[in-house]
Design a protein around this motif. Structure first.
Motif, short mmCIF file in Angstrom:
data_model
loop_
_atom_site.label_atom_id
_atom_site.label_comp_id
_atom_site.label_asym_id
_atom_site.label_seq_id
_atom_site.Cartn_x
_atom_site.Cartn_y
_atom_site.Cartn_z
N ILE A 52 0.84 -1.20 0.00
CA ILE A 52 0.00 0.00 0.00
C ILE A 52 0.88 1.25 0.00
O ILE A 52 0.59 2.25 -0.68
CB ILE A 52 -0.97 0.00 1.19
CG1 ILE A 52 -2.04 -1.08 1.00
CG2 ILE A 52 -1.61 1.36 1.38
CD1 ILE A 52 -2.93 -0.88 -0.21
N LYS A 86 1.09 4.28 -2.87
CA LYS A 86 1.02 5.73 -2.66
C LYS A 86 2.17 6.44 -3.37
O LYS A 86 2.00 7.51 -3.95
CB LYS A 86 1.06 6.03 -1.17
CG LYS A 86 -0.17 5.57 -0.38
CD LYS A 86 -0.01 5.90 1.09
CE LYS A 86 -1.15 5.33 1.93
NZ LYS A 86 -2.45 5.92 1.62
N GLU A 132 -4.71 2.96 -3.45
CA GLU A 132 -3.62 3.31 -2.53
C GLU A 132 -4.07 3.39 -1.08
O GLU A 132 -3.25 3.49 -0.16
CB GLU A 132 -3.02 4.65 -2.94
CG GLU A 132 -3.98 5.82 -2.87
CD GLU A 132 -3.34 7.13 -3.28
OE1 GLU A 132 -3.93 8.19 -2.96
OE2 GLU A 132 -2.27 7.11 -3.90
N ASN A 133 -5.39 3.32 -0.85
CA ASN A 133 -5.92 3.31 0.51
C ASN A 133 -6.40 1.92 0.93
O ASN A 133 -7.00 1.75 2.00
CB ASN A 133 -7.07 4.31 0.64
CG ASN A 133 -6.61 5.73 0.41
OD1 ASN A 133 -5.64 6.18 1.01
ND2 ASN A 133 -7.28 6.44 -0.50
#
Length: 408
Positions: free
Chosen positions: A37, A41, A112-113
């Protein structure tokens, strides 16, 4: 060449080789959810997670074939962070619980979350794999968008249909029942029969006892008119398979009886035939030969009378697990009919074996010789016929041997 020029040349060459090697395979990241993750980001790429097991044939086929394909390698490395998780590895429980992973291979696309954008399950060929990987990058095809689109107006059948089709790719159909049921609760009977509702039903409903399923059963001709009778029958069959297959090979007779009664609510000839097959499988697994023979006797003429393969399978079970003359004679009539429909080596041998068990040795010998002749005509070795014939000749001699009279 100057020293610094040589150094620069070596660096460029090394970097080129590194890039070339990196593109020869998918960069498989197994450092864990939090780590990938963070990469997502930084690199501004979604995560494509593969959940697998080392012994899983389908998983290994995908790794060996699909993930080694140059086109797949280039696309996945360019557009995704490809992550892996061993389903059975200690420490995988949190991930499986968080994303409700129950099977493998499962593929989950995350942003990305860590929000799930798409999910797929099962063995995928290259073309399907790439197609779904590309589709998952389209914001309007991702699960959060499709869910929001439907929830903004829960009477919007087209939006629900799109959402269910996306969900079905990676979830068991029974998990979609509540969503579809919520929609159908708001649909009046006179608005039920249309193409969109049919697609919602076939993609999202498995609960045979639900109001919407009962409606389709009652109005199956109306739905067949907007799709086809074959598709209606296929839906019925799939529902029964999903209901009974998980329990038919167990010893849970009470549960099988209960679920079978639910399946029987579908009034269609194709389901009657399917239930006959499941009944035979169930009683065979439980070695309940009394019930097996009862079901076979009542239904063989209805459902498999024109299928030599099915008849031979039933006769073989009855012959192996019966010693009473009525059962054996009945199975003899079945195998004779099968051989009349389609004479075959195994069919003739089976008829001979039933005759042997009935102690009709001369007839059994004749049938075995016929099977041997069939085998010879096909260029086969006929070892089974030879073995059976040898046994029958021993039995014949034993019958013919005179019984010694007691001395006076």
């Amino acid at each position: 060449m100057k020293p610094h020029s040589k150094y620069l040349f070596v660096c460029i060459l090394f970097f080129s080789v590194f890039i070339s090697q990196a593109q020869d395979s998918i960069r498989f990241d197994e450092t864990g959810l939090e780590s990938v993750i963070q990469r997502s980001k930084v690199e501004k790429k979604p995560v494509f997670y593969m959940i697998y097991a080392n012994w899983c044939v389908y998983c290994n086929n995908i790794k060996k074939n699909v993930l080694k394909d140059p086109e797949v390698i280039n696309y996945m490395n360019a557009n995704y962070i490809f992550a892996g998780l061993d389903f059975e590895k200690p420490g995988s429980e949190d991930f499986k619980t968080k994303y409700k992973v129950k099977t493998f291979p499962t593929f989950i696309v995350l942003d990305e979350n860590g929000i799930e954008l798409a999910r797929l399950t099962g063995e995928l060929k290259k073309e399907k794999f790439l197609s779904e990987a590309k589709l998952a990058l389209n914001p309007k095809q991702q699960l959060p968008f499709l869910k929001a689109e439907y929830e903004n107006d829960k009477t919007n059948g087209i939006a629900l249909m799109r959402y269910l089709i996306a969900l079905k790719k990676g979830n068991e159909r029974k998990e979609l029942n509540p969503i579809a049921h919520d929609y159908f609760e708001k649909v009046a009977d006179d608005k039920m029969v249309n193409e969109v509702n049919w697609k919602i039903f076939t993609n999202g409903v498995t609960d045979i006892e639900s109001r919407e399923y009962k409606f389709v059963i009652t109005n199956q001709q109306a739905f067949a008119a907007i799709t086809s009778q074959k598709r209606v029958n296929d839906k019925f069959v799939n529902s029964v398979v999903e209901l009974l297959k998980p329990i038919v090979k167990t010893n849970d007779t009470a549960n099988y009886t209960k679920q079978r009664a639910i399946a029987k609510m579908i009034t269609a000839p194709v389901i009657d035939s399917l239930l006959f097959q499941y009944d035979l499988d169930h009683y065979e697994t439980n070695k309940d030969w009394t019930q097996y023979k009862k079901v076979a006797s009542a239904n063989i003429n209805k459902f498999v009378w024109n299928s030599p393969k099915e008849i031979k399978s039933i006769v073989l079970n009855v012959m192996r697990n019966s010693s009473d003359a009525p059962s054996l004679n009945q199975s003899l009539s079945w195998i004779k009919h099968s051989n009349e429909l389609e004479e075959s080596y195994d069919g003739l041998l089976l008829e001979a074996r039933v005759q042997r068990k009935l102690n009709n040795i001369p007839v059994a010998i004749t049938m075995t010789k016929k099977a041997k002749a069939y085998s010879d005509s096909m260029g086969w070795d006929g070892k089974e016929a030879d073995k059976l014939l040898a046994d029958l000749m021993i039995r014949k001699k034993a019958i013919a041997k005179p019984v010694a009279k007691p001395k006076k």
